[in-house]
Design a protein around this motif. Structure first.
Motif, mmCIF file in Angstrom:
data_model
loop_
_atom_site.group_PDB
_atom_site.id
_atom_site.type_symbol
_atom_site.label_atom_id
_atom_site.label_comp_id
_atom_site.label_asym_id
_atom_site.label_seq_id
_atom_site.Cartn_x
_atom_site.Cartn_y
_atom_site.Cartn_z
ATOM 1 N N HIS A 16 0.663 -1.200 -0.261
ATOM 2 C CA HIS A 16 0.274 0.202 0.123
ATOM 3 C C HIS A 16 0.485 1.314 -0.399
ATOM 4 O O HIS A 16 0.754 2.303 -0.756
ATOM 5 C CB HIS A 16 -1.127 0.257 0.732
ATOM 6 N N GLN A 17 2.241 0.975 0.707
ATOM 7 C CA GLN A 17 2.708 2.215 1.066
ATOM 8 C C GLN A 17 3.473 2.037 -0.579
ATOM 9 O O GLN A 17 3.282 4.197 -1.404
ATOM 10 C CB GLN A 17 3.885 2.153 1.607
ATOM 11 N N LEU A 18 3.914 1.450 -1.399
ATOM 12 C CA LEU A 18 4.895 1.342 -2.975
ATOM 13 C C LEU A 18 3.650 2.256 -3.970
ATOM 14 O O LEU A 18 3.591 3.050 -4.272
ATOM 15 C CB LEU A 18 5.092 0.666 -3.246
ATOM 16 N N LEU A 19 1.852 1.681 -3.723
ATOM 17 C CA LEU A 19 1.167 1.969 -4.110
ATOM 18 C C LEU A 19 0.879 3.288 -4.778
ATOM 19 O O LEU A 19 1.182 4.225 -5.134
ATOM 20 C CB LEU A 19 -0.227 1.242 -4.093
ATOM 21 N N THR A 20 0.792 3.941 -3.033
ATOM 22 C CA THR A 20 0.732 5.465 -2.993
ATOM 23 C C THR A 20 1.319 6.632 -3.183
ATOM 24 O O THR A 20 1.758 7.333 -3.856
ATOM 25 C CB THR A 20 0.376 5.898 -1.059
ATOM 26 N N LEU A 21 2.902 6.041 -3.084
ATOM 27 C CA LEU A 21 4.351 6.877 -3.477
ATOM 28 C C LEU A 21 4.108 6.774 -4.586
ATOM 29 O O LEU A 21 4.454 7.924 -5.265
ATOM 30 C CB LEU A 21 5.514 6.134 -2.959
ATOM 31 N N THR A 53 -2.604 13.951 -3.900
ATOM 32 C CA THR A 53 -3.296 12.533 -3.588
ATOM 33 C C THR A 53 -2.435 11.418 -2.447
ATOM 34 O O THR A 53 -2.396 10.736 -1.708
ATOM 35 C CB THR A 53 -2.093 11.595 -4.391
ATOM 36 N N LEU A 54 -1.260 12.616 -2.024
ATOM 37 C CA LEU A 54 -0.503 11.569 -0.442
ATOM 38 C C LEU A 54 -1.787 11.641 0.473
ATOM 39 O O LEU A 54 -1.319 10.931 1.338
ATOM 40 C CB LEU A 54 0.406 12.842 -0.093
ATOM 41 N N ALA A 55 -2.401 12.639 0.179
ATOM 42 C CA ALA A 55 -3.156 13.474 1.886
ATOM 43 C C ALA A 55 -4.813 12.339 1.394
ATOM 44 O O ALA A 55 -4.925 11.722 2.253
ATOM 45 C CB ALA A 55 -4.009 14.647 1.895
ATOM 46 N N ALA A 56 -5.163 11.857 0.084
ATOM 47 C CA ALA A 56 -6.659 10.798 0.129
ATOM 48 C C ALA A 56 -5.871 9.964 -0.016
ATOM 49 O O ALA A 56 -6.937 8.712 -0.099
ATOM 50 C CB ALA A 56 -6.651 11.959 -1.425
#
Length: 58
Positions: free
Chosen positions: A5-10, A45-48
């Motif tokens: 999830h972190q990699l997808l978000t970044l 994007t990082l917030a949502a």
């Protein structure tokens, strides 16, 4: 090191920031404005996105 999830978000935040910056530059804006627009889109994007991913996991 990182969860999926972190990699997808970044990755998505980086892609959205780069695309926004490129579109603003293609529209004829100067570099500072394009970088600010890209940074704003990446930050939004990082917030949502983590909130949306957590809602989906529940």
């Amino acid at each position: 090191m990182f969860t999926t999830h972190q990699l997808l978000t970044l990755t998505l935040a980086f892609m959205i920031a780069a695309i926004t910056c490129a579109l603003v530059l293609a529209g004829g804006a100067e570099w500072p404005g394009a970088l600010l627009s890209g940074g704003g889109a990446g930050a939004a994007t990082l917030a949502a996105l983590p909130k949306l991913l957590n809602r989906r996991d529940s």
